[in-house]
Design an enzyme around this catalytic site. Sequence first.
Site, PDB file in Angstrom:
ATOM      1  CG  ASP A  10      30.819  -6.377   5.952  1.00  0.00           C
ATOM      2  OD1 ASP A  10      30.369  -5.338   6.474  1.00  0.00           O
ATOM      3  OD2 ASP A  10      31.795  -6.385   5.177  1.00  0.00           O
ATOM      4  CD  GLU A 104      33.934  -5.254   8.568  1.00  0.00           C
ATOM      5  OE1 GLU A 104      34.640  -6.275   8.572  1.00  0.00           O
ATOM      6  OE2 GLU A 104      34.350  -4.134   8.257  1.00  0.00           O
TER       7      GLU A 104
END
Lengths: 406, 156
Positions: A10, A104
């Site tokens: 992320d 992500e």
Amino acid sequence: MGTTLIGHIDSDCFYVSCERVRSYTLRGVPCGVLGNQGACVIAKSYELKSYGVKTGHPIWEAKKLCPHAVFVKRDFRWYEVISRRLLDLLKMVSPRVEYYSIDEMFFDAGELQRYFQLPLQEATRALQTLVQDEVGVPVSIGIAPSRALAKLGSDAAKPFGVRIVDRENCEVFLRSQPVGELCGIGRRSERKLQDRNIHTCWDFHQADRLLIRDLLTIKGEALWWELRGDSVTPIQTSRPPHKAIARGGSCGGKTSDPERIRAWAVRNIERLIEALDHHRVYARHISLQIDANKTALWLGRTPLAVPSASFRTIYDAVMPMLAAAPQEHLVSHMHIIAENLVWRDRIQKSLFFEDAQSPLDQIKRNINQKLGRFAIRSAETLPLHEIYHDTTHNYDICDISGKMCF
Amino acid sequence: MCTAITLAWREIPRKLIRRFQLEERVIQRSETADKEILFLQRHRQPLLPVFYQGELHILPWGNRQRNSSAPLAWWCDVATLQSGAWAQYHPEPVEILANFGLERGVWFLIREGLQGVLIHDQREQPSVYLLLQPASHYYQVMTGYHREPVFLGEQI
């Protein structure tokens, strides 16, 4: 093919990090990225966040909270470039990668130790360093036996952290995480769980499976399994076809002027056809949604005689719906939605109807691809001169193909 | 009307920093950020970092002296320049080096620099004027002002 280890990577304050890749002077500076109109903060650096500036804050509030902050115009195309660099790098390290969103990604972490020739913790750190060096953005990484745990791990490790969730540390970790931190648990679900005295992820883990299923349906149960380390949702390496594609949004202020409303509809049709061309699909249904101040006001739906991405066909479907829409309210937002999509290479040509795209559509597409978006556009969009005469006023969207969600 | 710009400390040669006493103008937006030199229009001696004739110069920002033949201003509109109204001053195009600009309390990023014009007065003293143009919709919403500098290589 299953895996025993799933990773979640992320990016930290992704849009700002992308800007810092090409503008060294932004490093360490409280920085906010502004949205389409330059009025709202859509992303902020950790430095700016520390002054209390939140995503969605208007710039006049943000500059009061942090007078020395620097604001940057969004550039979604650049963010896509960086996002794809990250994806390509991850594909070198992992046999399977899911392009979950622009910042992500889930990946099969089973090969990580072998790739870096290091124990798991060090290998994950090595991946983080590799991303920082090669792509230039800081990332947080979670590694766990399931997606939910991996995502929880990377979220808890932010910023620029690494978290390995395994059997030994799972209980301590889950006890430290409020149940609302779980991806898929919204405020309503959180309240339902709290009513049953489920406050932390560990409480959720310990709760009765049937109770969770009763409260949160099968999706909640899937999370329950995932928190126990049983991977329910596999890594998806390619995106399933879209169910619908929509284009629209703000009409640049409330209006009741029929010419401007029609011009917005035509602009949205042209943008929708661009998207249909990009995804290589035709639409079987066209819907029109008109909002007054983001409150759904009217929705119309028209089936098309044959699957189509033709301007004339979609225009002929939208205009009667527009005419039938109630006109007593000021229009603030509009969406045109292509539904029931079909791949272009899987349709039967018709003897009785015109082709899904006319030669004019193809010429228009070719010229616009060569000379730039809207180089050729419908004359009905002329009332929107302020948009077409100012390249900065373009209502751009962050739309990247291949990712699983926004 | 872009009342200030900053340039990273590292981009200005030490000899220029010493000569123009730019240490007094150093700012730092956070502990980890680079030091910047602030060029404020309101400074007692307003200056601008300018790329001219192949090197970086620190030159006066506009003209405040009535005994100078240069225009009493610190900016020039593109339309005015194009109309030929300043032709008598023989303006030369220059690049103003900047990392960030300030407009009505909003600091914004400048990727490559700003366009300016340089004028020499009767004593051959130079003055640099910021070129301004009508603001784009984006810039106007962002800063609340209807004029923007002419950016090099970009449009905000």
